[in-house]
Scaffold this active site. Sequence first.
Site, PDB file in Angstrom:
ATOM      1  N   ASP A  41      -6.338  22.390 -24.062  1.00 31.15           N
ATOM      2  CA  ASP A  41      -6.024  23.213 -22.890  1.00 31.15           C
ATOM      3  C   ASP A  41      -6.007  22.410 -21.590  1.00 31.15           C
ATOM      4  OD1 ASP A  41      -8.691  22.659 -22.575  1.00 31.15           O
ATOM      5  OD2 ASP A  41      -9.326  24.741 -22.259  1.00 31.15           O
ATOM      6  N   GLU A  43      -8.521  20.545 -20.353  1.00 31.77           N
ATOM      7  CA  GLU A  43      -9.854  20.170 -19.898  1.00 31.77           C
ATOM      8  C   GLU A  43     -10.258  18.828 -20.505  1.00 31.77           C
ATOM      9  OE1 GLU A  43     -12.733  23.206 -20.606  1.00 31.77           O
ATOM     10  OE2 GLU A  43     -11.703  24.694 -19.367  1.00 31.77           O
ATOM     11  N   ASP A 173       6.820  -0.301  10.312  1.00 36.38           N
ATOM     12  CA  ASP A 173       6.771   0.833  11.241  1.00 36.38           C
ATOM     13  C   ASP A 173       5.699   0.561  12.292  1.00 36.38           C
ATOM     14  OD1 ASP A 173       4.298   1.405   9.976  1.00 36.38           O
ATOM     15  OD2 ASP A 173       5.296   2.703   8.530  1.00 36.38           O
ATOM     16  N   LYS A 196      11.422   2.935  13.223  1.00 35.37           N
ATOM     17  CA  LYS A 196      12.095   3.828  12.272  1.00 35.37           C
ATOM     18  C   LYS A 196      11.653   5.263  12.522  1.00 35.37           C
ATOM     19  CE  LYS A 196       8.639   3.968   8.603  1.00 35.37           C
ATOM     20  NZ  LYS A 196       8.247   3.644   7.229  1.00 35.37           N
ATOM     21  N   ARG A 198      11.329   9.162  10.194  1.00 27.07           N
ATOM     22  CA  ARG A 198      11.382   9.805   8.882  1.00 27.07           C
ATOM     23  C   ARG A 198      11.992  11.196   9.020  1.00 27.07           C
ATOM     24  NH1 ARG A 198       8.965   7.529   4.598  1.00 27.07           N
ATOM     25  NH2 ARG A 198       7.423   5.871   4.911  1.00 27.07           N
ATOM     26  N   ASP A 222       2.937  -4.121   4.130  1.00 31.21           N
ATOM     27  CA  ASP A 222       2.567  -2.709   4.155  1.00 31.21           C
ATOM     28  C   ASP A 222       1.368  -2.511   3.250  1.00 31.21           C
ATOM     29  OD1 ASP A 222       2.746  -0.073   4.917  1.00 31.21           O
ATOM     30  OD2 ASP A 222       4.821   0.190   4.291  1.00 31.21           O
ATOM     31  N   THR A 230      11.436   2.636   2.272  1.00 26.73           N
ATOM     32  CA  THR A 230      11.127   2.037   3.575  1.00 26.73           C
ATOM     33  C   THR A 230      11.395   0.540   3.563  1.00 26.73           C
ATOM     34  OG1 THR A 230       9.475   3.702   4.160  1.00 26.73           O
ATOM     35  CG2 THR A 230       9.271   1.559   5.212  1.00 26.73           C
TER      36      THR A 230
END
Length: 320
Positions: A41, A43, A173, A196, A198, A222, A230
């Site tokens: 299920d 879990e 950015d 930039k 978004r 980054d 990006t």
Amino acid sequence: MSIEDKKVKLFTLSANRPLAESIARAANIPLSNVEVIKFADGEMTINIEESVRGNHVFVVQPTSQPANDHYMEILILADALKRASAASITILMPYYGYSRQDRKAKSRQPITAKLMANLLTVAGVNRVVCLDLHAAQIQGFFDIPIDNFPAAPLLASYFRKKKLENVVVVSPDHGGVTRARIFATFLQAPLAIIDKRRPEPNKAEVMNIIGDVQGATCVMIDDIIDTGGTLMAGAEALVKAGAKSVYAAATHGVLTNNATEKLQKSVLEEIVITDTIYLAPEKKQPKIKQLSVGPLLGEAIIHILNDEPISQIFNRIEEV
């Protein structure tokens, strides 16, 4: 295994076993046995297969995709460890899932990064070790010790070894300028910034480039590469602005969907990431280089156990 007369256990859950094995080798602590059991299920439960009473326990588990399952594994294991009388529980979570939900952008949004901090604390975690949190203020969400270490020195060491000429470090950015400035200091290189916007999530439009990149070897830095949009848009803009070549570096390679294939076809010369997130064999591409943070985290474990400072481990710049 005892270090300075301390009993220690090192566990890994399902997110990144290769990283855990690297950490185990570096710390000279064998991985202990834990079983994650998943029911029909959905879990799950945990079975710790050896005694942890009085042990200082370290658990390796970045909370990458599927983030919900990986968080639940930590929470359930932490509860089991606490009930089994572990002396302390430290989660080595180099990638902190939900870190991009660190503030309310609209009036009725959650701050899920804070919720995760609360859940970890309530579950019994005593300390969390991360690398390059998406937002440094997440440290303030915790009422337990949290270490947030940079991967920039490791990435910078790799690029110093390449001995690239006329390097310019580029922030993709405005939000990443601080990170890029630190990286530029390590490489002793000038800084440029991509302006930039978004228009929607996971999409970026380059408006302008601040700085001189004519004839330069650009290294974009980054913290996270997700779809790669990006970086690819930024790389194309840099080439149009006269850059000789463009490399990319990031701490966390989330790399959702077909990001690795798109990056392989992009104008980027190379994409350098760390192994904070497991990179499946089918996602590996020739342009993608992965550096291991395992030795650094293994050394950090030893310093934590011996009550020694650990920040200098991650701030070393070496000609690797």
